[in-house]
Design an enzyme around this catalytic site. Structure first.
Site, PDB file in Angstrom:
ATOM      1  N   ASP A  36     -27.845 -13.077 -37.129  1.00 28.58           N
ATOM      2  CA  ASP A  36     -27.354 -11.825 -37.253  1.00 28.58           C
ATOM      3  C   ASP A  36     -28.294 -10.878 -38.221  1.00 28.58           C
ATOM      4  OD1 ASP A  36     -25.151 -12.285 -35.614  1.00 28.58           O
ATOM      5  OD2 ASP A  36     -23.603 -12.750 -37.249  1.00 28.58           O
TER       6      ASP A  36
ATOM      7  N   GLU B  76     -17.815 -18.211 -43.425  1.00 27.04           N
ATOM      8  CA  GLU B  76     -18.488 -16.895 -43.165  1.00 27.04           C
ATOM      9  C   GLU B  76     -17.469 -15.762 -43.522  1.00 27.04           C
ATOM     10  OE1 GLU B  76     -21.137 -14.224 -40.177  1.00 27.04           O
ATOM     11  OE2 GLU B  76     -19.337 -14.980 -39.368  1.00 27.04           O
TER      12      GLU B  76
END
Length: 608
Positions: free
Chosen positions: A369, A296
């Protein structure tokens, strides 16, 4: 069922042949492509997936009971958000013990049973690796903060107050960096008479990767999990682990007392060294094990991602990047702007072109998220929720890269109807609201942004059925269930052949069965069209045409060389209007998506 069979066969082949195996040869014919190019990953947010004991929080036994549902969907890999011991300041992304299971989720024995059950179904399991920071309750940090003479003092970033400033007062921080969760990125610790760096919550102190002892401790922990049988890691904000040791001030943002430190910690000076070292220390020398590494990487560019995912460099297999999910942001993520389809094409197209032939990307709309994509870019509250959810899935999954499905996405789950700030639980949203309102912002306007973009939209419990609390728990859920679970739920979707769920099954099966989906090249069509997303994928003599109408109206599509596609078979569609071979001119119904296939002539051999 057919999807299950395709997934199971692929899993059996790659498990026996090793991590570099796959059903198709590489594009150059020299070596097989990695197995994960034909795989589909499903993310589980443990707190919200399935609760087995009635405490209102999801757990590992609850996950195990739902594995047949995921196998039926055709999933290849499960990614678990953190289940480690944690104070849960940031819902588990603040870890206090890397080699355990938080009691709220179960035990290590529960984890081992889950892992065995995943493997028994031909699936793999990837852990969330959070090593940019720990919890401030981790023993490493507890020892570090005991004083300047601590043997672990240099495991974190400790610095004195600015010269001439009173420690603990505004502006005395060692530099002007802002935290991702509002406020400064430094916390003063009176007992230590120093500040520590935290890019996120003050309870998430950043590890100092400049210290080789830190790196070796992380690598040992990773090997421990791999030895236990996990199949790889999704690495949380991994491109932030290398900071400029000088920790210079950042450029001050308009209207903010803080500076932007990202140039000094995003893809920092030693990031490639660290990831290559990690590969040597953790992953190299494990032949035959099907391991997956996903980085990520907020703020990563296409060029940087190409380096990170170049197999010859041995860093990570693929990146998670954020460019496309920032296109509707204004001054910040809660300042919501309408998405322009041409901007989306430019972004996704740039990543398709930029990584072609060398790198690899993760394909996603949703994760823990991000808000629910059908509410964000589709018609989540309108009559075309199902149609728009399946269109978004089709367009995404037909790109080059590995698709990720976030729990409930396959049902077309929507954003939640949060009525007040008291309904939110996420630290990011709560701190943003407090800071914005204290600064004079209109509370209702701030709330509107949170309702649209807040992370809690992704974290409402999984909607299993129409019963009280959606079948997620017999107790009171930690976060309220979306009231629309009475109509949007897994039981209803599995029973309905026209549901979002079954469209995802068909998409996953298509990736497993049609080589052009995973291995084909990519050509964007109609780049300036604000209504229709169109592109082709080609592998060998098979070419796919993907069409998607991002509006609630009928749209006529004037394709380049459209006549040459006349009669092309329909592989997948989400509207009855698409039945049968392609007819020109093409007219797409509201939120309609289609995938057509044709065989192209083999290139003529040049005469000698």
């Amino acid at each position: 069922m057919a999807v299950n069979g395709a997934r199971g066969a692929a899993a059996e082949t790659t498990t026996e042949a090793g991590p570099e195996a796959g059903p198709e040869a590489g594009s150059d014919g020299a070596r097989p492509d990695p197995w994960w190019k034909t795989a589909v990953v499903y993310q589980i947010y443990p707190r919200s997936f399935a609760d087995s004991d009635g405490d209102g929080i999801g757990d590992l036994p609850g996950m195990e009971r739902r594995l047949d549902y995921l196998a039926g969907l055709g999933i290849d890999v499960l990614w678990l958000s953190p289940v480690y011991p944690s104070p849960h300041d940031d819902n588990g992304y603040d870890i206090s013990d890397y080699q355990g299971i938080d009691p709220v989720f179960g035990t290590l024995e529960d984890f081992d049973r889950l892992l065995a059950a995943v493997h028994a179904r031909g699936m793999r399991l990837v852990m969330d690796l959070v090593v940019n920071h720990t919890s401030d309750e981790h023993p490493w940090f507890t020892e570090s903060r005991s004083g300047p003479g601590s043997p672990k003092r240099d495991w974190y970033w400790w610095r004195p107050a600015r010269e001439g400033r009173e420690p603990g007062t505004p502006g005395a921080e060692p530099n002007n960096w802002a935290s991702f969760f509002s406020g400064p990125a430094w916390e003063y610790d009176p007992a230590s008479e120093a500040y520590y760096l935290h890019l996120f919550s003050r309870k998430q102190p950043d590890l100092n990767w400049e210290n080789p002892e830190v790196r070796q401790a992380v690598y040992a922990m990773m090997r421990w999990w791999l030895d236990r049988g996990v199949d790889g890691f999704r690495m949380d904000v991994i491109n932030l682990i290398s900071k400029d040791p000088a920790l210079p001030d950042g450029a001050v943002r308009d209207g903010s007392p803080y500076g932007d430190g990202s140039p000094h910690y995003t893809c920092g000076p030693r990031i490639h060294d660290y990831l290559q070292e990690m590969h040597r220390e953790v992953f190299a020398g494990r032949p035959g094990e099907p391991l997956l590494t996903v980085g990520e990487m907020p703020g990563v560019t296409v060029g940087q991602a190409r380096l990170f995912t170049d197999p010859a460099r041995a860093e990570v297999d693929m990146v998670f990047q954020f460019e496309h999910v920032g296109l509707d942001h204004g001054a910040d993520k809660f300042d919501v702007r309408p998405l322009r389809l041409t901007d989306l094409k430019v972004s996704l197209g740039r990543w398709q072109t930029g990584l072609d032939g060398t790198g690899w990307n993760s394909l996603y709309w949703n994760n823990h998220d991000q808000p629910r994509v059908v509410s964000r870019f589709g018609d989540g509250s309108g009559p075309y929720r199902v149609r728009s959810a399946t269109l978004l899935a089709t367009v995404l999954h037909l790109h080059r890269g590995t698709p990720y499905i976030y729990q409930g996405e396959e049902l077309g789950m929507t954003n939640a109807p949060f009525s007040s700030v008291d309904d939110f639980r996420d630290i990011e949203s709560l701190r943003y609201f407090a800071e914005a309102v204290a600064g004079g912002a209109d509370p209702e306007r701030v709330l509107a942004g949170l309702r649209t973009m807040g992370r809690d939209n992704a974290r409402t419990p999984m909607q299993w059925d129409a019963s009280r609390h959606a079948g997620f728990t017999t107790g009171e859920p930690w976060l309220a269930v979306n009231p629309n679970h009475t109509t949007i739920n897994a039981a209803a979707a599995v029973a309905d052949p026209a549901s979002v769920y079954h469209h995802y099954r068909r998409l996953i099966s298509l990736r497993h069965d049609e080589p052009a989906v995973a291995h084909g090249d990519f050509t964007m069509l109609l780049p300036d069209d604000e209504r229709v997303y169109a592109f082709t994928r080609r592998h060998a003599r098979v070419e796919l045409l993907v069409l998607g109408n991002f509006t609630g109206e009928d749209v006529r599509v004037d394709l380049p060389y459209g006549e040459s596609w006349a009669g092309a078979e329909l592989l997948l569609g989400n509207a009855p209007e698409a039945a049968g071979p392609l007819r020109t001119p093409v007219v797409l119904a509201p939120w309609e998506a289609r995938v057509h296939r044709r065989t192209v002539p083999a290139p003529r051999q040049e005469e000698s």
